[in-house]
Design an enzyme around this catalytic site. Structure first.
Site, mmCIF file in Angstrom:
data_model
loop_
_atom_site.group_PDB
_atom_site.id
_atom_site.type_symbol
_atom_site.label_atom_id
_atom_site.label_comp_id
_atom_site.label_asym_id
_atom_site.label_seq_id
_atom_site.Cartn_x
_atom_site.Cartn_y
_atom_site.Cartn_z
ATOM 1 N N ARG A 48 0.840 -1.211 0.000
ATOM 2 C CA ARG A 48 0.000 0.000 0.000
ATOM 3 C C ARG A 48 0.870 1.253 0.000
ATOM 4 O O ARG A 48 0.479 2.298 -0.505
ATOM 5 C CB ARG A 48 -0.979 -0.015 1.186
ATOM 6 C CG ARG A 48 -1.901 1.180 1.206
ATOM 7 C CD ARG A 48 -3.177 1.023 2.050
ATOM 8 N NE ARG A 48 -3.102 0.092 3.150
ATOM 9 C CZ ARG A 48 -2.414 0.284 4.277
ATOM 10 N NH1 ARG A 48 -1.737 1.407 4.458
ATOM 11 N NH2 ARG A 48 -2.401 -0.635 5.216
ATOM 12 N N TYR A 101 -16.146 16.339 -16.886
ATOM 13 C CA TYR A 101 -16.538 14.937 -16.784
ATOM 14 C C TYR A 101 -17.615 14.774 -15.688
ATOM 15 O O TYR A 101 -17.435 15.269 -14.572
ATOM 16 C CB TYR A 101 -15.297 14.105 -16.477
ATOM 17 C CG TYR A 101 -15.584 12.673 -16.133
ATOM 18 C CD1 TYR A 101 -16.215 11.843 -17.047
ATOM 19 C CD2 TYR A 101 -15.234 12.149 -14.898
ATOM 20 C CE1 TYR A 101 -16.493 10.518 -16.725
ATOM 21 C CE2 TYR A 101 -15.496 10.831 -14.576
ATOM 22 C CZ TYR A 101 -16.133 10.027 -15.492
ATOM 23 O OH TYR A 101 -16.404 8.724 -15.171
ATOM 24 N N ASP A 174 -7.113 18.433 -15.255
ATOM 25 C CA ASP A 174 -7.417 17.066 -15.693
ATOM 26 C C ASP A 174 -6.969 16.977 -17.156
ATOM 27 O O ASP A 174 -7.594 17.541 -18.048
ATOM 28 C CB ASP A 174 -8.931 16.804 -15.543
ATOM 29 C CG ASP A 174 -9.310 15.370 -15.901
ATOM 30 O OD1 ASP A 174 -8.588 14.734 -16.690
ATOM 31 O OD2 ASP A 174 -10.360 14.897 -15.413
ATOM 32 N N LYS A 199 -7.952 5.826 -19.827
ATOM 33 C CA LYS A 199 -8.262 6.310 -21.167
ATOM 34 C C LYS A 199 -7.023 6.207 -22.069
ATOM 35 O O LYS A 199 -6.529 5.114 -22.284
ATOM 36 C CB LYS A 199 -8.814 7.732 -21.061
ATOM 37 C CG LYS A 199 -9.864 7.912 -19.948
ATOM 38 C CD LYS A 199 -11.126 7.088 -20.155
ATOM 39 C CE LYS A 199 -12.036 7.048 -18.928
ATOM 40 N NZ LYS A 199 -12.422 8.322 -18.361
HETATM 41 C C1 LIG Z 1 -12.928 8.837 -17.129
HETATM 42 C C2 LIG Z 1 -12.532 10.174 -16.664
HETATM 43 C C3 LIG Z 1 -12.240 10.424 -15.313
HETATM 44 C C4 LIG Z 1 -12.415 9.368 -14.235
HETATM 45 O O1 LIG Z 1 -11.495 8.347 -14.337
HETATM 46 P P1 LIG Z 1 -11.779 6.807 -13.902
HETATM 47 O O2 LIG Z 1 -10.511 6.130 -14.260
HETATM 48 O O3 LIG Z 1 -12.976 6.346 -14.660
HETATM 49 O O4 LIG Z 1 -12.044 6.830 -12.427
HETATM 50 C C5 LIG Z 1 -11.816 11.689 -14.973
HETATM 51 N N1 LIG Z 1 -11.697 12.667 -15.890
HETATM 52 C C6 LIG Z 1 -11.983 12.473 -17.194
HETATM 53 C C7 LIG Z 1 -11.824 13.604 -18.157
HETATM 54 C C8 LIG Z 1 -12.411 11.231 -17.625
HETATM 55 O O5 LIG Z 1 -12.722 11.053 -18.921
#
Ligand SMILES: *Cc1c(COP(=O)(O)O)cnc(C)c1O
Length: 382
Positions: A48, A101, A174, A199
């Site tokens: 962890r 998002y 982000d 992604k």
């Molecule tokens: C999918 C996504 C997230 C969240 O990520 P997870 O891996 O699904 O928890 C955050 N920001 C954006 C822009 C996303 O497309």
């Protein structure tokens, strides 16, 4: 080893000293032998806190974003949760954009609001509205997602970060849609970069993950402490898969950009059925010039508005054959998504609700002519 593509392949990927294996093994262990109490080997103790496979991924992520510290989480939202808890406490306030998002919005609206963290939603590019949103002594963070999900708004990272700093707040970006190959927010003045590595960084729709990269050592320690104390770390196997994917990020993004531009051009010409195309690579996009300035390519994400409204949008989503109807994005395969009832269902009734005539495409790396042929046949069916 200074160029992006080279670092993506070689950072923290040294042949195994024991066997010479060119690819380091996955360290599937939760605990490490200590040479006497407190006498740790290379600092490793318990999974962890740290695991060698995760450490390697973290070094690579930091290198690609041009930051000093990288942290790898079990999901993008777990990474967001750790950032929010490290920077803010009950009574504090955060400024959010008017497009983001849906899951990030849900985290603020349905989880942190109940813990006493308030938020204001504003068009971050409207500098006077942004200025007016700061609550003296309380605003600790400005949350920037650019290009935004799903409306592909381009927010000015340098300008918004500078305003945040003037008010003593931290600027978080982000960077999921752009990836560090196309945009590096830390170099533009942001304090913290965040990713859903699920992604583009993972890139194959087979591993969930999140990442945080930053330069501030104190802040890095606080986020790392939350990660350790709460436990949302990526597993060794997930970290290994993500690290492997980083090696082809540049190649994949070049093709995503090429295909994305071709699809956007095609859709923009289909004025018979589509009233608007949202892609920063189009000159008609209001953020085109800004995108040219802060990004080195426009990526593979496109949204479009159907003249025939909700029915046409739904019919399109059900008619594609190469594009799979699914949540998520950024994989090698093309995906189609209906935000109002899928990725952004949690935003319905909120200020960031997505119109019901919008469809979002994640353009994959298949051959561009197959991709456009599929879109063309689906448009025939609406
Ligand atoms: C999918 C996504 C997230 C969240 O990520 P997870 O891996 O699904 O928890 C955050 N920001 C954006 C822009 C996303 O497309």
């Amino acid at each position: 080893m200074s160029e992006f593509e080279t670092r993506a392949i070689h950072t923290a990927q040294h042949p195994d000293p024991l066997t010479g294996g060119v690819i380091p093994p996955i360290h599937m262990t939760t605990t490490h032998k200590q040479d006497g109490v407190g006498n740790l080997r290379k600092g490793y103790e318990y999974n962890r806190a740290a695991n060698p496979t995760r450490t390697a991924l973290q070094e690579a992520l930091a290198s690609l974003e041009g930051g000093r510290f990288g942290l790898s989480f079990s999901s993008g939202l777990a990474a967001e949760d750790a950032i929010i808890r490290a920077v803010m406490k009950p009574g504090d306030h955060v400024i959010l954009a008017n497009d983001m998002y849906g899951g990030s919005y849900r985290l603020f609206a349905r989880v942190f609001k109940a813990w006493g963290i308030d938020f204001t939603i504003v068009n971050l590019n409207d500098s006077s509205a942004l200025e007016a949103s700061f609550v003296s002594g309380k605003t600790k963070m400005v949350w920037i997602e650019t290009p935004s999900n799903p409306m592909m708004t381009i927010f000015d990272i340098s300008a918004i970060s500078a305003t945040a700093h003037k008010h003593g707040a931290v600027a978080v970006v982000d960077n999921t849609f752009a990836t560090p190959y196309l945009q590096r927010p830390l170099e533009l003045g942001a304090d913290i970069v965040l990713h859903s590595t699920t992604k583009y960084l993972g890139g194959h729709s087979d591993v969930l993950g999140g990442a945080v990269v930053l330069n501030d050592g104190e802040l890095a320690k606080q986020i790392e402490f939350i990660q350790f104390a709460v436990g949302a770390v990526s597993s060794p196997f997930d970290a290994w898969l993500t690290h492997r994917s980083l090696k082809t990020l540049a190649l994949r993004m070049d093709r995503h950009c090429f295909n994305g531009q071709a699809v956007a051009n095609y859709l923009e010409a289909r004025t018979d059925v589509i009233s608007k195309v949202y892609y920063p690579g189009l000159e008609s996009h209001p953020g085109h010039d800004l995108a040219r300035k802060q990004m080195s390519g426009f990526g593979g994400m496109i949204s479009m508005k159907f003249s025939g409204g909700k029915q046409a949008a739904l019919k399109f989503c059900e008619s594609t054959e190469l594009f799979t109807l699914a949540e998520s994005l950024g994989g090698v395969e093309s995906l189609v998504n209906y935000p109002a009832e899928m990725t952004h269902a949690s935003a319905n009734g909120s200020p960031i609700e997505v119109d019901d005539d919008i469809v979002r495409l994640s353009v994959g790396v298949e051959h561009v002519s197959d991709i456009i042929a599929d879109i063309a046949q689906a448009l025939e069916k609406i």
